[in-house]
Design a protein around this motif. Structure first.
Motif, PDB file in Angstrom:
ATOM      1  N   LEU A 135      -4.781  15.746  -9.424  1.00 24.67           N
ATOM      2  CA  LEU A 135      -3.807  15.301 -10.407  1.00 24.67           C
ATOM      3  C   LEU A 135      -3.093  14.061  -9.880  1.00 24.67           C
ATOM      4  CD1 LEU A 135      -2.248  18.705 -11.527  1.00 24.67           C
ATOM      5  CD2 LEU A 135      -3.918  17.319 -12.752  1.00 24.67           C
ATOM      6  N   THR A 136      -3.360  12.932 -10.495  1.00 26.21           N
ATOM      7  CA  THR A 136      -2.742  11.688 -10.056  1.00 26.21           C
ATOM      8  C   THR A 136      -1.421  11.408 -10.753  1.00 26.21           C
ATOM      9  OG1 THR A 136      -4.037  10.468 -11.693  1.00 26.21           O
ATOM     10  CG2 THR A 136      -4.982  10.682  -9.483  1.00 26.21           C
ATOM     11  N   ASN A 137      -1.144  12.108 -11.845  1.00 26.16           N
ATOM     12  CA  ASN A 137       0.094  11.879 -12.589  1.00 26.16           C
ATOM     13  C   ASN A 137       0.561  13.202 -13.170  1.00 26.16           C
ATOM     14  OD1 ASN A 137       2.248  10.939 -14.041  1.00 26.16           O
ATOM     15  ND2 ASN A 137       1.074   9.566 -15.365  1.00 26.16           N
ATOM     16  N   LEU A 138       1.500  13.851 -12.475  1.00 24.56           N
ATOM     17  CA  LEU A 138       2.031  15.126 -12.963  1.00 24.56           C
ATOM     18  C   LEU A 138       2.907  14.938 -14.194  1.00 24.56           C
ATOM     19  CD1 LEU A 138       2.955  16.980  -9.650  1.00 24.56           C
ATOM     20  CD2 LEU A 138       1.098  17.516 -11.215  1.00 24.56           C
ATOM     21  N   GLY A 139       3.306  13.714 -14.476  1.00 21.33           N
ATOM     22  CA  GLY A 139       4.117  13.455 -15.653  1.00 21.33           C
ATOM     23  C   GLY A 139       3.300  13.245 -16.915  1.00 21.33           C
ATOM     24  N   PHE A 140       1.964  13.232 -16.795  1.00 21.42           N
ATOM     25  CA  PHE A 140       1.114  13.027 -17.964  1.00 21.42           C
ATOM     26  C   PHE A 140      -0.204  13.755 -17.730  1.00 21.42           C
ATOM     27  CE2 PHE A 140      -1.576  11.195 -21.095  1.00 21.42           C
ATOM     28  CZ  PHE A 140      -0.787  10.616 -22.069  1.00 21.42           C
ATOM     29  N   ILE A 141      -0.231  15.038 -18.093  1.00 18.89           N
ATOM     30  CA  ILE A 141      -1.453  15.841 -18.030  1.00 18.89           C
ATOM     31  C   ILE A 141      -1.941  16.015 -19.462  1.00 18.89           C
ATOM     32  CG2 ILE A 141      -2.468  18.032 -17.336  1.00 18.89           C
ATOM     33  CD1 ILE A 141      -0.254  18.310 -15.280  1.00 18.89           C
ATOM     34  N   PRO A 142      -3.115  15.493 -19.824  1.00 20.98           N
ATOM     35  CA  PRO A 142      -3.578  15.596 -21.213  1.00 20.98           C
ATOM     36  C   PRO A 142      -3.665  17.043 -21.681  1.00 20.98           C
ATOM     37  CG  PRO A 142      -4.912  14.019 -19.991  1.00 20.98           C
ATOM     38  CD  PRO A 142      -4.052  14.724 -18.982  1.00 20.98           C
ATOM     39  N   GLN A 143      -3.234  17.281 -22.892  1.00 19.35           N
ATOM     40  CA  GLN A 143      -3.262  18.620 -23.465  1.00 19.35           C
ATOM     41  C   GLN A 143      -4.695  19.127 -23.562  1.00 19.35           C
ATOM     42  OE1 GLN A 143      -1.564  18.836 -27.384  1.00 19.35           O
ATOM     43  NE2 GLN A 143      -1.201  21.033 -27.287  1.00 19.35           N
ATOM     44  N   GLY A 144      -4.906  20.359 -23.131  1.00 21.06           N
ATOM     45  CA  GLY A 144      -6.228  20.966 -23.173  1.00 21.06           C
ATOM     46  C   GLY A 144      -7.129  20.597 -22.026  1.00 21.06           C
ATOM     47  N   SER A 145      -6.677  19.763 -21.090  1.00 24.05           N
ATOM     48  CA  SER A 145      -7.512  19.368 -19.961  1.00 24.05           C
ATOM     49  C   SER A 145      -7.438  20.415 -18.852  1.00 24.05           C
ATOM     50  CB  SER A 145      -7.077  18.007 -19.423  1.00 24.05           C
ATOM     51  OG  SER A 145      -5.754  18.074 -18.909  1.00 24.05           O
ATOM     52  N   ARG A 146      -8.362  20.323 -17.908  1.00 22.00           N
ATOM     53  CA  ARG A 146      -8.375  21.229 -16.770  1.00 22.00           C
ATOM     54  C   ARG A 146      -7.505  20.637 -15.661  1.00 22.00           C
ATOM     55  NH1 ARG A 146     -11.172  22.048 -11.972  1.00 22.00           N
ATOM     56  NH2 ARG A 146     -11.516  24.247 -11.415  1.00 22.00           N
ATOM     57  N   ALA A 147      -6.517  21.386 -15.224  1.00 25.78           N
ATOM     58  CA  ALA A 147      -5.596  20.904 -14.197  1.00 25.78           C
ATOM     59  C   ALA A 147      -5.212  22.073 -13.300  1.00 25.78           C
ATOM     60  CB  ALA A 147      -4.349  20.283 -14.819  1.00 25.78           C
ATOM     61  N   GLU A 148      -5.064  21.800 -12.027  1.00 28.31           N
ATOM     62  CA  GLU A 148      -4.672  22.840 -11.078  1.00 28.31           C
ATOM     63  C   GLU A 148      -3.865  22.218  -9.948  1.00 28.31           C
ATOM     64  OE1 GLU A 148      -8.698  22.969  -8.281  1.00 28.31           O
ATOM     65  OE2 GLU A 148      -8.246  24.640  -9.632  1.00 28.31           O
ATOM     66  N   LEU A 149      -3.028  23.046  -9.337  1.00 34.31           N
ATOM     67  CA  LEU A 149      -2.233  22.664  -8.176  1.00 34.31           C
ATOM     68  C   LEU A 149      -2.701  23.464  -6.973  1.00 34.31           C
ATOM     69  CD1 LEU A 149       1.389  22.480  -9.612  1.00 34.31           C
ATOM     70  CD2 LEU A 149      -0.009  20.565  -8.860  1.00 34.31           C
ATOM     71  N   GLU A 150      -2.637  22.845  -5.818  1.00 37.94           N
ATOM     72  CA  GLU A 150      -3.012  23.518  -4.575  1.00 37.94           C
ATOM     73  C   GLU A 150      -1.759  23.796  -3.752  1.00 37.94           C
ATOM     74  OE1 GLU A 150      -5.870  22.897  -0.632  1.00 37.94           O
ATOM     75  OE2 GLU A 150      -5.539  21.260  -2.053  1.00 37.94           O
ATOM     76  N   PHE A 151      -1.629  25.006  -3.257  1.00 37.32           N
ATOM     77  CA  PHE A 151      -0.492  25.399  -2.436  1.00 37.32           C
ATOM     78  C   PHE A 151      -0.992  25.782  -1.046  1.00 37.32           C
ATOM     79  CE2 PHE A 151       1.098  25.938  -6.697  1.00 37.32           C
ATOM     80  CZ  PHE A 151       2.398  25.475  -6.609  1.00 37.32           C
ATOM     81  N   ILE A 152      -0.309  25.260  -0.030  1.00 37.67           N
ATOM     82  CA  ILE A 152      -0.654  25.521   1.366  1.00 37.67           C
ATOM     83  C   ILE A 152       0.609  25.957   2.098  1.00 37.67           C
ATOM     84  CG2 ILE A 152      -1.554  24.544   3.511  1.00 37.67           C
ATOM     85  CD1 ILE A 152      -3.039  22.481   1.807  1.00 37.67           C
ATOM     86  N   ALA A 153       0.536  27.060   2.820  1.00 39.89           N
ATOM     87  CA  ALA A 153       1.662  27.541   3.621  1.00 39.89           C
ATOM     88  C   ALA A 153       1.429  27.159   5.084  1.00 39.89           C
ATOM     89  CB  ALA A 153       1.799  29.062   3.495  1.00 39.89           C
ATOM     90  N   VAL A 154       2.483  26.649   5.737  1.00 37.47           N
ATOM     91  CA  VAL A 154       2.373  26.207   7.127  1.00 37.47           C
ATOM     92  C   VAL A 154       3.524  26.791   7.931  1.00 37.47           C
ATOM     93  CG1 VAL A 154       1.154  24.063   6.550  1.00 37.47           C
ATOM     94  CG2 VAL A 154       3.655  24.084   6.629  1.00 37.47           C
ATOM     95  N   ASP A 155       3.300  26.895   9.250  1.00 38.47           N
ATOM     96  CA  ASP A 155       4.332  27.350  10.173  1.00 38.47           C
ATOM     97  C   ASP A 155       4.985  26.132  10.830  1.00 38.47           C
ATOM     98  OD1 ASP A 155       2.502  26.406  11.972  1.00 38.47           O
ATOM     99  OD2 ASP A 155       1.926  28.368  12.762  1.00 38.47           O
TER     100      ASP A 155
END
Length: 336
Positions: free
Chosen positions: A80-100
């Motif tokens: 995702l290069t622009n979280l402020g403009f995600i086209p409706q109906g498109s495939r989008a996902e966020l990745e979460f990483i936990a660190v110490d």
């Protein structure tokens, strides 16, 4: 990263006690514990050392981050290069990483992922000088919630893009500590539901990107407070292009083409007037918004690259390498 314990206050300067190096040239400098245990801070240590016999001096600086928390949650945008403009109906996902604290990946379980639909209302607020003014205040309406685990390899979370609007994704642990907060917006068509009107009266504008090529089409995500007619203009020294549109209250996507001969930086300006039959009589009848963009600037970019050594001895020459994509002139200067 979202800091669960940000430092609140002004920067502080402390003088540390002097120390003497050992046979290996190492010395220990104690750091005040009260600066490290309450909040996450960026520390910068500036040290100056003197020879015991001759008195010649040398200095060095080092900076590091410290936090009272033992784990942090990182959310890179990934594809995702622009979280402020995600086209409706498109495939989008966020990745979460936990660190110490050593930035090594760790698992985290029983995390609550809440998504809220964000709307805005006008509120009377006061600034630091005590002056009152009207400002937009976000109001978050619960949209969805789920309990998930972040494994050692991270977690890929699909985003629901079926409905247009602005959203806020928050992640909390089992104790309710906020670990992540990711705002994002889905650009599409959505009428404002009856009874959900808010006394904001302001239009919100988001562009699909900030850099274009000549002849590209700019997509604008608009959040409109009422039904009406709008005018989109591309402006620099003058108006380069314009387009009229009519839309109802809610979210909509409008488009305008960039002229082939447009180069450089400009502004997208949207002026929107309330329809004569609109029931939103208590709102300002006119609203506007603007956003900067650039087009076709690659033709004017020399792509300068400068290479210089990290350190140089006093009295010696400093050799640098300057590369350019095309022939031209450059100003090279040095500062202490």
């Amino acid at each position: 990263f979202l800091d669960p314990a940000p430092f609140a206050g002004l920067g502080q300067t402390r003088r540390l006690p002097a120390a003497t190096t050992d046979a290996d040239g190492a010395a220990a400098l104690p750091i005040p514990a009260e600066l490290l245990n309450r909040a996450s801070v960026l520390c910068r240590i500036a040290a100056e050392g003197f020879e015991a016999d001759g008195g010649r001096a040398t200095s060095a600086e080092v900076s590091f981050l410290t936090s009272p928390h033992t784990r942090m949650l990182y959310a890179p945008t990934g594809s995702l290069t622009n979280l402020g403009f995600i086209p409706q109906g498109s495939r989008a996902e966020l990745e979460f990483i936990a660190v110490d604290p050593h930035l090594s990946r760790i698992p985290l379980s029983d995390l609550t992922f809440d998504v809220a639909l964000r709307r805005y209302a006008s509120s009377l607020v006061s600034d630091s000088a005590g002056n009152f003014r009207y400002d937009e205040t976000p109001l978050d309406v619960p949209f969805s919630s789920s309990v998930l685990n972040v494994g050692p390899d991270g977690l890929r979370l699909p985003l629901n893009t079926a409905e247009a609007g602005e959203f806020l994704l928050t992640v909390r642990d089992r104790n309710g500590t906020l670990l992540a907060s990711v705002p994002y917006a889905v650009a599409g068509e959505k009428l404002l539901a009856p009874g959900t009107e808010l006394a904001s009266g302001k239009m919100r504008l988001r562009l699909d990107k900030d850099s274009y090529a000549a002849g590209d089409t700019i997509s604008l995500a608009l959040s409109l407070p009422y039904d009406g007619t709008g005018l989109i203009t591309l402006e620099r020294e003058d108006v380069a292009a314009f387009s009229w549109f009519t839309a109802k209250a809610g979210d909509t996507v409008q488009r305008i083409a960039i002229p082939q001969d447009f180069e450089g930086r400009g502004y997208v300006n949207v002026s929107f007037g309330r329809a004569s039959d609109s029931r939103a009589l208590y709102m300002e009848p006119h609203t506007y918004a603007a956003a900067p963009f650039s087009a076709n600037i690659v033709r004017r970019d020399l792509a300068l690259k400068l290479e210089a050594p990290d350190a140089v001895q006093p009295g010696s020459s400093l050799r640098v390498n300057l590369r350019s994509a095309e022939a031209g002139k450059a100003v090279l200067f040095a500062v202490d």
